[in-house]
Motif scaffolding. Structure first.
Motif, short mmCIF file in Angstrom:
data_model
loop_
_atom_site.label_atom_id
_atom_site.label_comp_id
_atom_site.label_asym_id
_atom_site.label_seq_id
_atom_site.Cartn_x
_atom_site.Cartn_y
_atom_site.Cartn_z
N VAL A 1 21.88 28.72 52.50
CA VAL A 1 22.43 29.94 51.93
C VAL A 1 23.95 29.93 52.08
N GLN A 2 24.61 30.53 51.13
CA GLN A 2 26.08 30.54 51.13
C GLN A 2 26.58 31.90 50.65
N TRP A 3 27.56 32.45 51.36
CA TRP A 3 28.16 33.72 50.99
C TRP A 3 29.53 33.45 50.38
N LEU A 4 29.75 33.93 49.16
CA LEU A 4 31.02 33.70 48.46
C LEU A 4 31.65 35.04 48.11
N SER A 5 32.80 35.32 48.70
CA SER A 5 33.50 36.57 48.40
C SER A 5 34.89 36.51 49.00
N SER A 6 35.72 37.44 48.55
CA SER A 6 37.02 37.62 49.19
C SER A 6 36.80 38.37 50.51
N PRO A 7 37.73 38.25 51.46
CA PRO A 7 37.56 38.97 52.73
C PRO A 7 37.47 40.48 52.55
N THR A 8 38.14 41.00 51.52
CA THR A 8 38.11 42.43 51.25
C THR A 8 37.72 42.65 49.79
N PHE A 9 37.59 43.91 49.40
CA PHE A 9 37.10 44.27 48.07
C PHE A 9 37.89 43.60 46.95
N SER A 10 37.16 42.90 46.07
CA SER A 10 37.79 42.28 44.90
C SER A 10 36.74 41.99 43.85
N ILE A 11 36.81 42.73 42.74
CA ILE A 11 35.92 42.47 41.62
C ILE A 11 36.41 41.24 40.86
N GLU A 12 37.73 41.11 40.76
CA GLU A 12 38.31 40.02 39.97
C GLU A 12 37.90 38.65 40.50
N ASP A 13 37.85 38.51 41.82
CA ASP A 13 37.51 37.21 42.40
C ASP A 13 36.05 36.84 42.21
N MET A 14 35.20 37.82 41.92
CA MET A 14 33.78 37.54 41.78
C MET A 14 33.50 36.52 40.68
N ALA A 15 34.20 36.63 39.56
CA ALA A 15 33.96 35.71 38.44
C ALA A 15 34.25 34.27 38.86
N ASP A 16 35.34 34.07 39.61
CA ASP A 16 35.67 32.71 40.06
C ASP A 16 34.63 32.18 41.03
N PHE A 17 34.17 33.03 41.94
CA PHE A 17 33.14 32.59 42.89
C PHE A 17 31.82 32.29 42.17
N LEU A 18 31.51 33.06 41.14
CA LEU A 18 30.30 32.79 40.37
C LEU A 18 30.41 31.45 39.65
N ASP A 19 31.58 31.15 39.12
CA ASP A 19 31.79 29.84 38.50
C ASP A 19 31.52 28.72 39.50
N PRO B 1 29.53 45.97 40.93
CA PRO B 1 30.44 47.11 40.88
C PRO B 1 31.09 47.27 39.51
N ASP B 2 31.21 46.16 38.77
CA ASP B 2 31.76 46.18 37.41
C ASP B 2 31.04 45.10 36.61
N PRO B 3 29.89 45.43 36.01
CA PRO B 3 29.08 44.41 35.34
C PRO B 3 29.80 43.67 34.22
N ASP B 4 30.70 44.35 33.52
CA ASP B 4 31.40 43.69 32.42
C ASP B 4 32.33 42.58 32.91
N ALA B 5 32.80 42.69 34.15
CA ALA B 5 33.70 41.68 34.70
C ALA B 5 32.97 40.38 35.02
N ILE B 6 31.64 40.44 35.18
CA ILE B 6 30.88 39.24 35.53
C ILE B 6 29.79 38.92 34.51
N ARG B 7 29.80 39.63 33.39
CA ARG B 7 28.73 39.47 32.40
C ARG B 7 28.61 38.03 31.91
N GLU B 8 29.72 37.43 31.53
CA GLU B 8 29.68 36.06 30.99
C GLU B 8 29.11 35.09 32.02
N ASN B 9 29.47 35.28 33.29
CA ASN B 9 29.00 34.40 34.35
C ASN B 9 27.49 34.54 34.55
N ILE B 10 27.01 35.78 34.57
CA ILE B 10 25.59 36.02 34.78
C ILE B 10 24.77 35.49 33.61
N GLU B 11 25.26 35.70 32.40
CA GLU B 11 24.54 35.19 31.23
C GLU B 11 24.49 33.67 31.24
#
Length: 209
Positions: free
Chosen positions: A65-83, A98-108
């Motif tokens: 298992v692996q946890w990928l995130s910024s140390p503090t709140f960041s929606i913008e970084d989620m797309a990069d971590f998903l990549d 928290p903002d589905p449109d910001a990660i929609r392309e990654n999830i799809e």
């Protein structure tokens, strides 16, 4: 809403168990790899509890298992971590929305690659509509109902006091779950004649006191 350490650990364990369904306790040669990509991380004590649950579940089910995130709140970084997670060839993915449109392309793209995706903690606000993200299901509470429960508790505590104004803090700007909590809070108090303000504060406890 009341949350407990045991509850969060169980939720994280449940997520890993769901992702390993059909491949329980894999052998070392075909060890599965799951990633959690969230809007918060080790810099927040709240998330440290969830990370502990993820790690415990990984040991219990014999998966990586692996946890990928910024140390503090960041929606913008989620797309990069998903990549990064998708490129690594993971077998399953847990995400917050928290903002589905910001990660929609990654999830799809993850789903098109055959990677199962489960949502935790923060639900997709478009769930149940044609705009919903292509995920399996959500594990967590309803922030709207939580806001309503908090508002009812405020009214009960006020008793005979003439309550005229209340505040609902939002510690993470752009977080759809916190906006839903505020909406639930307002839906109970405003009909009772109470003005409700949404107050933007820092996620740092020291700065917000």
């Amino acid at each position: 809403m009341r949350f407990t350490l045991r509850g969060f650990i169980r939720n994280a364990s449940f997520l890993v168990a769901c992702l390993t369904a059909g491949d329980a306790y894999p052998q070392e040669a075909d060890r599965l790899h799951f990633a959690f990509v969230t809007h918060g991380g080790p810099g927040n004590p709240f998330w440290n509890v969830v990370i502990t649950g993820m790690e415990d579940a990984g040991q219990r089910y014999g998966v990586d298992v692996q946890w990928l995130s910024s140390p503090t709140f960041s929606i913008e970084d989620m797309a990069d971590f998903l990549d990064d997670a998708i490129a690594s060839g993971i077998d399953g993915l847990g995400v917050t929305c928290p903002d589905p449109d910001a990660i929609r392309e990654n999830i799809e793209r993850a789903r098109a690659s055959g990677i199962p995706v489960i949502v935790l903690n923060t639900a997709d606000p478009h769930a149940g509509t044609p705009d919903a993200l292509p995920t399996l299901f959500y594990v967590g509470a309803s922030e709207f109902l939580g806001g309503q429960a908090n508002a009812r508790a405020v009214l009960a505590a006020a008793g005979d006091i003439d309550l005229r104004r209340a505040v609902c803090p939002i510690q993470e700007i752009g977080h759809s779950g916190l906006e839903a909590r505020l909406a639930g809070f307002r839906s109970v108090l405003e009909p009772a004649g109470v003005i409700v303000d949404g107050l933007t504060i820092s996620n740092d406890v020291g700065e917000s006191t």
